[in-house]
Design a protein around this motif. Structure first.
Motif, mmCIF file in Angstrom:
data_model
loop_
_atom_site.group_PDB
_atom_site.id
_atom_site.type_symbol
_atom_site.label_atom_id
_atom_site.label_comp_id
_atom_site.label_asym_id
_atom_site.label_seq_id
_atom_site.Cartn_x
_atom_site.Cartn_y
_atom_site.Cartn_z
ATOM 1 N N VAL A 53 44.011 39.507 28.975
ATOM 2 C CA VAL A 53 43.861 40.873 29.485
ATOM 3 C C VAL A 53 43.243 41.749 28.389
ATOM 4 O O VAL A 53 42.349 42.557 28.655
ATOM 5 C CB VAL A 53 45.226 41.445 29.942
ATOM 6 N N GLY B 208 39.598 41.314 28.261
ATOM 7 C CA GLY B 208 38.889 41.549 29.517
ATOM 8 C C GLY B 208 38.529 40.277 30.279
ATOM 9 O O GLY B 208 37.703 40.313 31.185
ATOM 10 N N THR C 175 41.951 41.013 34.793
ATOM 11 C CA THR C 175 42.442 42.399 34.820
ATOM 12 C C THR C 175 43.955 42.469 34.654
ATOM 13 O O THR C 175 44.683 41.500 34.891
ATOM 14 C CB THR C 175 42.095 43.091 36.159
ATOM 15 N N GLU D 274 45.872 44.177 36.591
ATOM 16 C CA GLU D 274 46.455 44.062 37.930
ATOM 17 C C GLU D 274 46.661 42.589 38.303
ATOM 18 O O GLU D 274 47.683 42.219 38.866
ATOM 19 C CB GLU D 274 45.545 44.735 38.988
ATOM 20 N N HIS D 275 45.662 41.779 37.979
ATOM 21 C CA HIS D 275 45.756 40.338 38.244
ATOM 22 C C HIS D 275 46.962 39.750 37.491
ATOM 23 O O HIS D 275 47.744 38.976 38.057
ATOM 24 C CB HIS D 275 44.462 39.657 37.790
#
Ligand SMILES: [Zn+2]
Length: 411
Positions: free
Chosen positions: A142, A145, A148, A150-151
């Motif tokens: 995360v 990058g 995400t 959220e993922h």
């Protein structure tokens, strides 16, 4: 400064203290990410960091950065780190060593009153192991990058609990936006998790790169028929075609030495009956190498061989790439700093390409990065019998100290 050494008893004692949290009867550690035990481990390490005068930042995915100010705090920090979560049958050293070696570097600088030009930071990344939640290397992924926030938050364990909920529950959902944290250079010390250093009787592995990997599902389609009445020339035997492809996987790896790897580790035969000619065989192919060009050549060779085999036998063969992680070369400045520190300290050394994933791979996407390997007993990890020698851990930590000082600068 060249006489500067870490305190190996203190490093060892800290490792043994942290290993008590989640200790297993067989001498290993089970401290899965974002559990109560993980919280206890995090609290212990951050408590030690506060005692050493470090300030602490937690980001929204629970990555923790423990900072020792430098003379010029506008400079990006020279960072080291790893992870403190473990596998269900984990050991005392995987990940934990990288974090506590960083803390020992700081403690040594404190002992000697050494001020660095750039700040020094020690990080631990959330869910490196990927055992309770996928994907693996979640916190560093995360951060750079690769996927995400959220993922990552939505990932569920087998009981249906999510990463987002569990981070909140253990009190490690921080405020900082992942990635909004500058890194001047990143170093990670780690047990090798393979047998190369021990086999060659070397103490320090300089890690120029991490292997890339390509994963495939391969399906050969034939036709089921009775093993007795069907003459040999009238068969469509999927197993016999698979049996031509499998040795080629190894042959391809051997054509691209020294880092070519080829493995068939999984196979399903349908209908899996001793007196039926197999109508379908599915198997996995795992190809690895150290640079993109070689890995691509292996990929092309594989496809060409499968086309040829399918044409010669008349049986359809489907091959599908299901995963790809590119090889990760480390930054020459960081690899050079590790090499220089190792030579200065006089440890025996060799280059070791990593075959396993590490947070340093993702760190390398946003900053110059490098790794330091030390031997582990019989090359075994992800196992409660994982073991490492105190003097090897000491040597790796001394190399880390001097590599970081070279990058951070001493006032
Ligand atoms: Zn690890």
């Amino acid at each position: 400064m060249s006489d500067l050494r870490i305190n190996s008893d203190r490093l060892w004692d800290s490792l043994m203290e942290l290993a008590k949290i989640g200790a297993t009867p067989k001498g290993g550690v089970k401290r899965l990410t974002l559990t109560d035990l993980d919280k206890q481990g995090r609290d212990l390490v951050t408590g030690w960091a506060r005692d050493a005068g470090l300030s602490i930042t937690v980001d929204q995915i629970g990555n923790v950065f423990m900072r020792r100010d430098g003379e010029d705090n506008t400079l990006p920090p020279i960072m080291t780190g790893s992870h403190i979560d473990t596998q269900p049958t984990g050991g005392k050293f995987d990940g934990n060593y990288g974090v506590l070696a960083g803390l020992e570097v700081v403690r040594t600088l404190n002992d000697k009153g050494i001020k660095t030009r750039a700040p020094i930071e020690v990080a631990f990344w959330t869910n490196e192991e990927g055992s309770r939640f996928v994907p693996v290397m979640m916190g560093s992924g995360v951060f750079c990058g690769a996927f995400t926030l959220e993922h990552a938050y939505a990932a569920k364990d087998t009981e249906g609990k999510t990463v987002g909920e569990e981070l909140e529950r253990i009190g490690y959902k921080g405020d900082e936006v992942p990635g909004q944290h500058p890194i001047g250079a990143y170093f990670e010390t780690h047990i090798e998790q393979g047998p190369v250093l021990e086999d060659a009787d070397k103490v320090i592995g300089v890690v120029p790169a991490v292997m890339g990997l390509s994963w495939y599902d391969c399906t050969v389609t034939g036709m089921e028929a009775h093993a007795g009445p069907t003459p040999m020339h009238l068969r469509k035997d999927a197993m016999q075609v698979a049996a031509q492809i499998i040795p080629e996987v190894v042959a391809i790896a051997n054509r691209y030495p020294p880092y070519g790897r080829g493995t068939v580790g999984m196979m399903q035969v349908f209908p899996n009956s001793r007196n039926v000619i197999p109508g379908e065989v599915k198997f996995s192919i795992d190809l690895r190498n150290v640079n993109d060009e070689l890995l691509n050549k292996m990929h092309e060779d594989m496809l060409a061989f499968i086309d040829k085999t399918s044409a010669e036998t008349g049986l359809p063969v489907k091959i599908e790439r299901v995963s790809y992680y590119p090889p990760c070369p480390f930054h020459p400045d960081c690899v050079g700093a590790v090499r220089k520190a190792t030579d200065k300290l006089g440890y025996s050394t060799m280059d070791v390409v990593s075959g396993a994933g590490h947070d340093a791979i993702y760190a390398a996407r946003v900053a110059p990065a490098g790794m330091i390997f030390v031997p582990c007993k019989d090359g075994i990890s992800h196992n409660e019998i994982e073991d490492a020698k105190k003097e090897h851990l000491e040597a790796g930590c001394n190399v880390l100290l001097h590599a970081m000082l070279e990058r951070a600068g001493v006032v």
